[in-house]
Design a protein around this motif. Structure first.
Motif, short mmCIF file in Angstrom:
data_model
loop_
_atom_site.label_atom_id
_atom_site.label_comp_id
_atom_site.label_asym_id
_atom_site.label_seq_id
_atom_site.Cartn_x
_atom_site.Cartn_y
_atom_site.Cartn_z
N ASP A 22 0.93 -1.09 0.25
CA ASP A 22 -0.07 -0.37 0.06
C ASP A 22 0.77 1.47 -0.06
N GLY A 23 1.97 1.22 0.72
CA GLY A 23 2.68 2.39 0.49
C GLY A 23 3.24 3.04 2.04
N ASP A 24 2.85 2.04 3.05
CA ASP A 24 3.68 1.69 4.83
C ASP A 24 4.54 1.26 4.67
N LEU A 25 5.88 2.01 5.28
CA LEU A 25 6.87 1.45 4.92
C LEU A 25 8.53 1.71 6.15
N SER A 26 8.09 1.00 7.80
CA SER A 26 8.99 1.63 8.31
C SER A 26 10.07 0.65 8.76
N ALA A 27 11.83 0.68 9.16
CA ALA A 27 12.28 0.43 9.60
C ALA A 27 13.04 0.60 11.11
N PHE A 28 13.56 0.01 11.45
CA PHE A 28 14.08 -0.17 13.27
C PHE A 28 14.81 -0.68 13.63
N LEU A 29 15.75 -0.16 14.55
CA LEU A 29 17.44 -0.74 14.71
C LEU A 29 17.02 -0.48 16.17
N TYR A 30 17.14 -1.60 17.06
CA TYR A 30 16.13 -1.12 19.01
C TYR A 30 18.01 -1.68 19.26
N GLY A 31 18.73 -2.84 18.77
CA GLY A 31 20.02 -2.35 19.53
C GLY A 31 20.70 -3.56 19.30
N PHE A 32 22.03 -4.38 19.72
CA PHE A 32 22.41 -5.17 20.35
C PHE A 32 22.88 -6.75 20.54
N LYS A 33 21.98 -7.53 20.23
CA LYS A 33 22.53 -9.09 21.78
C LYS A 33 23.45 -10.00 20.95
N GLU A 34 23.34 -10.61 22.13
CA GLU A 34 25.01 -11.07 22.34
C GLU A 34 24.18 -12.63 22.07
N VAL A 35 24.50 -13.63 20.66
CA VAL A 35 23.67 -14.73 20.77
C VAL A 35 24.66 -16.12 20.13
N GLU A 36 24.54 -17.44 20.84
CA GLU A 36 25.71 -18.11 19.91
C GLU A 36 24.66 -18.70 19.29
N VAL A 37 25.82 -19.05 17.85
CA VAL A 37 25.11 -19.15 16.48
C VAL A 37 26.16 -20.12 16.24
N VAL A 38 25.77 -21.17 15.37
CA VAL A 38 26.43 -22.46 14.59
C VAL A 38 26.80 -21.67 13.11
N THR A 39 28.22 -21.43 13.48
CA THR A 39 28.71 -21.47 12.00
C THR A 39 29.76 -23.06 11.68
N LYS A 40 30.15 -23.37 10.02
CA LYS A 40 30.36 -23.85 9.98
C LYS A 40 32.01 -23.89 9.23
N SER A 41 33.03 -24.67 9.88
CA SER A 41 34.21 -24.14 9.82
C SER A 41 34.84 -25.52 8.75
N TYR A 42 35.59 -25.41 7.97
CA TYR A 42 36.31 -26.39 7.55
C TYR A 42 37.80 -27.08 7.63
N ASP A 43 38.65 -28.12 6.87
CA ASP A 43 39.87 -28.54 7.75
C ASP A 43 39.81 -29.82 6.96
N TYR A 44 41.59 -30.16 7.30
CA TYR A 44 41.24 -31.01 6.37
C TYR A 44 41.93 -32.32 7.04
N ASP A 45 41.97 -33.89 7.29
CA ASP A 45 42.23 -34.84 7.81
C ASP A 45 43.73 -35.10 7.39
N GLU A 46 44.51 -36.02 8.63
CA GLU A 46 45.63 -36.63 7.13
C GLU A 46 45.55 -36.88 6.27
N ASN A 47 44.64 -37.38 5.67
CA ASN A 47 44.80 -38.24 4.36
C ASN A 47 44.28 -36.28 3.57
N TYR A 48 44.02 -35.41 3.91
CA TYR A 48 43.72 -33.99 2.85
C TYR A 48 42.40 -34.22 2.50
N GLU A 49 42.19 -34.87 3.39
CA GLU A 49 40.56 -34.52 2.68
C GLU A 49 39.47 -33.81 3.44
N GLU A 50 38.53 -32.92 2.63
CA GLU A 50 38.36 -32.47 3.47
C GLU A 50 37.21 -32.63 4.30
N VAL A 51 37.24 -31.62 5.83
CA VAL A 51 36.84 -32.40 6.93
C VAL A 51 35.48 -30.69 7.43
#
Length: 622
Positions: A420-449
Motif C-alpha cells: 500500500d505504501g507504508d514502510l517502517s524500519a527500526f534498529l533497537y540494539g545489539f544482542k549477544e547470541v550463540e550461533v552455529v557456523t561451519k568450519s572447514y579443515d583437512y584430515d591426515e588424508n588431506y580430505e576436507e572435513v
C-alpha cells in the motif's frame, strides 16, 4: 535605417553573449559570505590549530595568502553552462584591491618573469587586467573589486575522429557538434580533409594564443607525415577561435564596468546555496553515452529525450546552513505544474493506523518511516513513461500501444494492495547470541572435513513493517513458504529457516500489517512516548528518519564487534552530537518538494564548524 542596423547589432551581441545573462545559467553556486560571517569569522576557522598544523606541512596550501586578497565576507559565485554552443564556467570572487591580485598571480603562476613569453605576461587594459595560463582556454581577469576566472569548456569538434592519437581530451558539455553522435566509418581518417582555415588578421586584442607546444607547423610535403598531423591543424584552428571568443567575452564583462552575476534561484538565507537546471544536466549526461550508443547500431535514437525531462523537473536547489547547534542540508526539487500535482498525490498518503501497533514504546537507536500513495504512482506510471520516451524515431501511436498494454496488464488498484505504501524500519540494539557456523579443515588424508562450530556473536535487533491490504496474497504466500519448509509456524508468527546467524528471523501478519523481525521484546499494543513522537512527525512528513548518535554508540561499544581503540573516539563523537534527522514534508509549496538532512549538536557555545574542527583535532591527537 541607421537605427535599424544599430538595433540589429545589439540583438546579435545579445545572442552571442547571452550565456552571461542570469536567466541562462545551467548551474549556479553561491557562497554567501555576508550571511556566514555573521555566524563565524573566517579568521577563527583558518586560525584553528588543525588548519594551521595542516598548512604548515603543506606550504602550497597556505590559506593566508588567499585571505589577504579575497573578501570572504562577501558573495563568491560559480556559474556556467554545459549545454550551450559555447559551454563555459565562471568563478567570481570579490577582492580587496587590484594590486593584491596581481602579486598573487605573479607568485602562483610565475607571471611577468624576465625573458618570458608575451603569453605568460599580465596584460593591463586600464579598466581591468588579464592573465592567461599557458595552453588553456582559460583566463583570469580582474579590476579593483572582482577577480573572474573564466574558462570555455567546449571540446575540439574533431576529437572523436582522432581519439586514437589524443585520448586525454576532456569536456564538460557540447551541443552543436554533430559528428560526435554519428557512427564513424572505418575509412574516415584516410579520406576526410581538414576544414579550410579562414585566413584573417588576428587583432592584438586576442589574449590567448593557440598552444605552441602542440602546433609546431602545418603539414606539408617536406615533413614526415604523422597520422595526428591533420588533427593538430584542426585543433589549432579551433583553439584560435576559442581564444577569440574568450577575449570578446572578457571584454564585454569588464569594459563598461563589471557587474557580479546573480540568480533568482539562489537562496540568500543559506550559507552556501546552489541550483542546477535538471534538463541541462541530463543533456550533459547524454553527451557522455550517446556517442558509444550511436556506434553500436544507433540505439541512442530510441533513448529518452533529455529535453522531455524539463516537463517534469525544472531544477534542484541544494542549500547548506551552519548554525551553533546544528548543520543541515536542504534539497528542494522544483517540478512542473503537471508533475507537481502527481507528486502531491503520491506523497499525500493517509497512514494505516495499524502500523503503530508495532512501533516500539521507547525510542529506538535508528528508525525510518516512509509513506507514499502506491495507487497514485501506478496510475500515473504509463503516461509518465510515454512522456519521457517521446522521440522522433518513435511514433506517438507506437508509444500509446505500449502504455495501453501496461495499463491493461497492470490493475493499479489491485496491484497497489500488495504494497500500500507504508514502510517502517527500526534498529533497537545489539544482542549477544550463540550461533552455529561451519568450519572447514583437512584430515591426515588431506580430505576436507566440515564441522559445526558454536561462536558468540553480536547481532542487531531489527524490525521491518509494511502494509498489504490484498485479501489473499500474503496468506497464500505464507502457506507456500510452509509447504516448501521455508517457514515454520510458532504461535502467531512464522520463523524463517536458515537465518540462525541473525537470530530467529520471523514473519508476523496482523490484518493489513506484515512484520519481519528478529525480536519480540519491543512490540506491544500500548502506545509509548516514542509512538506519540513518531505520529507527530509523520502528520506533516511523508518520510522521517532519525539516528540517535549517543545511544547507538553506547550500544555498539558494548557489543562483541566493537574494538577498544574505536570506543574512545566514538564516545567523544557522542559527547559532541546528539542525532541526525531526515525529513520530507507532504505539502508542496510553489511546486517544490523539500528534503532536509540535519546534524544536531549537544553544545551551542560556538559555531558547529568550529565544534567539528575541535572534535577532529581531539580524535587525531589520540
Amino acid at each position: 535605417m541607421k537605427q535599424f542596423y544599430t538595433l540589429l547589432f545589439l540583438l546579435a551581441t545579445y545572442l552571442t553573449f547571452g550565456q552571461i545573462n542570469k536567466n541562462e545559467y545551467d548551474y549556479f553556486v553561491q557562497f554567501n559570505g555576508n550571511q556566514l560571517s555573521k555566524k563565524v569569522s573566517v579568521g577563527e576557522i583558518l586560525n584553528h590549530p588543525i588548519i594551521t598544523k595542516y598548512s604548515s606541512k603543506k606550504p602550497d596550501l597556505d590559506f593566508a595568502k588567499y585571505t589577504s586578497v579575497i573578501q570572504l565576507d562577501q558573495k563568491i559565485t560559480i556559474h556556467g553552462k554545459f549545454s550551450d554552443s559555447i559551454p563555459y564556467y565562471q568563478v567570481t570572487i570579490p577582492v580587496k584591491n587590484r594590486e593584491a591580485v596581481k602579486q598573487l598571480i605573479i607568485q602562483e603562476f610565475g607571471a611577468n618573469t624576465k625573458n618570458d613569453s608575451a603569453e605568460n605576461a599580465i596584460k593591463d587594459f586600464g579598466k581591468y587586467a588579464v592573465f592567461n595560463p599557458k595552453g588553456k582556454n582559460k583566463t583570469l581577469a580582474w579590476n579593483d573589486n572582482y577577480l573572474v576566472i573564466l574558462e570555455l569548456t567546449q571540446r575540439t569538434p574533431y576529437s572523436n575522429q582522432y581519439d586514437t592519437y589524443k585520448s586525454d581530451s576532456t569536456e564538460v558539455g557540447y551541443e552543436e557538434t554533430k559528428v560526435m553522435i554519428e557512427p564513424i566509418e572505418e575509412t574516415r581518417i584516410e579520406t576526410v580533409s581538414p576544414p579550410a582555415v579562414e585566413e584573417r588578421v588576428v587583432e592584438t586584442s586576442i589574449m590567448i594564443d593557440a598552444p605552441t607546444e602542440e602546433v609546431s607547423a602545418p603539414y606539408n610535403d617536406t615533413q614526415n607525415y604523422t597520422p595526428s598531423a591533420e588533427y593538430t591543424i584542426q585543433e589549432a584552428a579551433f583553439n584560435l577561435k576559442q581564444a577569440e571568443k574568450l577575449s570578446e567575452i572578457v571584454k564585454s564583462l569588464f569594459e563598461n564596468g563589471f557587474t557580479a552575476s546573480s540568480s533568482e534561484k539562489i537562496n540568500a538565507n543559506a550559507d552556501i546555496s546552489s541550483w542546477i537546471n535538471y534538463s541541462s544536466a541530463m543533456t550533459s549526461l547524454y553527451s557522455v553515452y550517446n556517442y558509444p550508443m550511436a556506434i553500436f547500431g544507433g540505439y541512442d535514437k530510441f533513448l529518452p529525450m533529455q529535453k522531455n525531462f524539463e516537463n517534469f523537473i525544472k531544477g534542484i536547489n541544494l542549500d547548506f546552513y551552519f548554525d551553533s547547534n546544528n548543520a543541515r542540508v536542504e534539497e528542494v526539487i522544483e517540478y512542473s505544474q503537471e508533475f507537481a500535482e502527481i507528486m502531491g498525490k503520491i506523497t499525500n498518503r493517509k497512514i494505516n493506523k495499524n502500523v503503530f501497533n508495532y512501533f516500539p514504546a521507547q525510542k529506538p537507536l535508528v528508525y525510518m518511516s516512509y509513506h507514499i500513495n502506491t495507487k497514485a504512482a501506478l496510475e500515473k506510471f504509463p503516461s509518465l513513461t510515454a512522456d519521457i520516451f517521446q522521440s522522433p524515431k518513435l511514433l506517438k501511436e507506437d508509444i500509446t500501444i505500449i502504455t495501453d498494454l501496461i495499463s491493461t496488464i497492470v490493475d493499479e488498484e489491485a496491484t497497489a494492495t500488495l504494497f500500500d505504501g507504508d514502510l517502517s524500519a527500526f534498529l533497537y540494539g545489539f544482542k549477544e547470541v550463540e550461533v552455529v557456523t561451519k568450519s572447514y579443515d583437512y584430515d591426515e588424508n588431506y580430505e576436507e572435513v566440515v564441522k559445526d562450530k558454536k561462536i558468540k556473536k553480536s547481532i542487531p535487533l531489527f524490525s521491518l513493517i509494511f502494509t498489504s491490504t490484498h485479501p489473499t496474497f500474503a496468506d497464500k504466500l505464507i502457506q507456500l513458504g510452509i509447504r516448501k519448509k521455508m517457514l515454520v509456524q510458532k504461535d502467531n508468527y512464522y520463523i524463517i529457516t536458515g537465518t540462525k546467524e541473525y537470530g530467529d528471523v520471523f514473519i508476523r501478519k496482523d490484518k493489513d500489517v506484515v512484520v519481519v523481525s528478529n525480536t519480540l521484546e519491543y512490540f506491544g499494543t500500548e502506545y509509548g512516548t516514542f509512538t506519540k513522537e513518531a505520529k507527530n512527525d509523520l502528520k506533516k512528513n511523508y518520510m522521517f528518519a532519525k539516528l540517535n548518535i549517543a545511544e547507538l554508540i553506547q550500544a555498539y561499544s558494548k557489543s562483541e564487534e566493537a574494538k577498544l581503540e574505536e570506543v574512545s573516539k566514538l564516545n567523544r563523537v557522542s559527547e559532541q552530537f546528539s542525532d541526525i534527522t531526515m525529513e520530507a514534508p507532504k505539502k508542496m509549496i510553489n511546486n517544490k518538494l523539500n528534503f532536509a538532512l540535519k546534524l544536531n549538536a549537544l553544545k551551542s557555545d560556538k559555531n558547529i564548524i568550529l565544534q567539528t574542527l575541535d572534535l577532529a583535532e581531539e580524535i587525531i591527537a589520540k
